[in-house]
Design a protein around this motif. Structure first.
Motif, short mmCIF file in Angstrom:
data_model
loop_
_atom_site.label_atom_id
_atom_site.label_comp_id
_atom_site.label_asym_id
_atom_site.label_seq_id
_atom_site.Cartn_x
_atom_site.Cartn_y
_atom_site.Cartn_z
N GLN A 1 0.99 -1.14 0.01
CA GLN A 1 0.05 -0.07 0.03
C GLN A 1 0.86 1.14 0.02
N VAL A 2 0.32 2.34 -0.64
CA VAL A 2 1.23 3.41 -0.67
C VAL A 2 0.24 4.79 -0.08
N GLN A 3 0.89 5.58 0.56
CA GLN A 3 0.17 6.89 1.01
C GLN A 3 0.65 8.05 0.26
N LEU A 4 -0.26 8.84 0.07
CA LEU A 4 -0.15 9.95 -0.89
C LEU A 4 -0.35 11.13 0.04
N ALA A 5 0.51 12.15 -0.01
CA ALA A 5 0.22 13.43 0.91
C ALA A 5 0.64 14.58 -0.54
N ALA B 1 3.60 13.54 -2.52
CA ALA B 1 4.56 12.84 -2.18
C ALA B 1 4.29 11.41 -1.76
N ALA B 2 4.86 10.53 -2.22
CA ALA B 2 4.34 8.92 -1.78
C ALA B 2 5.11 8.29 -0.73
N SER B 3 4.57 7.39 0.13
CA SER B 3 5.35 6.91 0.94
C SER B 3 4.84 5.79 1.09
N GLY B 4 5.23 4.72 1.68
CA GLY B 4 5.00 3.07 1.80
C GLY B 4 5.51 2.11 0.84
N GLU C 1 -10.02 3.23 -11.99
CA GLU C 1 -8.72 2.43 -12.27
C GLU C 1 -7.41 2.92 -11.12
N TYR C 2 -7.90 3.91 -10.26
CA TYR C 2 -6.82 4.20 -9.28
C TYR C 2 -7.25 3.55 -7.83
N ASP C 3 -6.03 3.05 -7.14
CA ASP C 3 -6.56 2.52 -5.96
C ASP C 3 -6.04 3.31 -4.88
N TYR C 4 -5.19 4.19 -4.89
CA TYR C 4 -5.00 5.02 -3.60
C TYR C 4 -5.19 6.43 -3.97
N TRP C 5 -5.39 7.19 -3.07
CA TRP C 5 -5.93 8.64 -3.08
C TRP C 5 -5.37 9.44 -2.01
N GLY C 6 -4.87 10.60 -2.53
CA GLY C 6 -4.56 11.70 -1.42
C GLY C 6 -5.76 12.39 -0.65
N GLN C 7 -5.48 13.05 0.36
CA GLN C 7 -6.35 13.82 1.13
C GLN C 7 -7.07 14.95 0.23
N GLY C 8 -6.32 15.41 -0.82
CA GLY C 8 -6.92 16.46 -1.58
C GLY C 8 -6.33 17.74 -1.37
N THR C 9 -6.23 18.87 -1.91
CA THR C 9 -5.82 20.11 -1.74
C THR C 9 -6.64 21.06 -2.42
N GLN C 10 -7.07 22.17 -1.86
CA GLN C 10 -7.90 23.15 -2.28
C GLN C 10 -7.31 24.04 -3.43
#
Length: 132
Positions: free
Chosen positions: A1-5, A23-26, A118-127
């Motif tokens: 799993q990957v985390q997105l910031a 930025a991705a981590s995991g 098609e996308y598995d992982y999502w970031g929190q969003g930025t305005q």
């Protein structure tokens, strides 16, 4: 799993520029195509841009073609969305997303998909807000 910031969102005047970072981590050693999507109030999430896992292919929505560019630096586990000539209609929450590439060889770099599902992982969003 990957985390997105995500970072880089903010308020800008029409015609201005902004650069978003993700930025991705995991499990960053895996192969991921990366995409940017946006969602305005009362509207569905829509595709903005995407890049293949090696960075050899990019895809842009017609609404941003010629104004936005996308790049990635896999050594830094980071993708970017450079937004130029911003318009008020670009105002939205922007999301970074990752799509796991399965069963492909390291030499392959298939074109990315514009489909949300098609996308598995999502970031929190930025305005991103563009004033007129």
């Amino acid at each position: 799993q990957v985390q997105l910031a995500e970072s880089g969102g903010g308020l800008v005047q029409a015609g201005g520029s902004l650069r978003l970072s993700c930025a991705a981590s995991g499990r960053t050693s895996l192969k991921y195509a990366m995409g940017w999507f946006r969602q305005a109030p009362g509207k569905e999430r829509e595709f903005v841009a995407a890049i293949s896992w090696k960075g050899g292919s990019t895809l842009f929505a017609d609404s941003v073609k010629g104004r936005f560019t996308m790049s990635r630096d896999n050594a830094k586990n980071t993708v970017y969305l450079q937004m130029n000539s911003l318009k008020p209609e670009d105002t939205a929450v922007y999301y970074c997303a990752a799509a796991t590439m399965l069963y492909i060889s390291s030499w392959q770099d298939p074109a990315p998909s514009p489909r949300v599902d098609e996308y598995d992982y999502w970031g929190q969003g930025t305005q991103v807000t563009v004033s007129s």
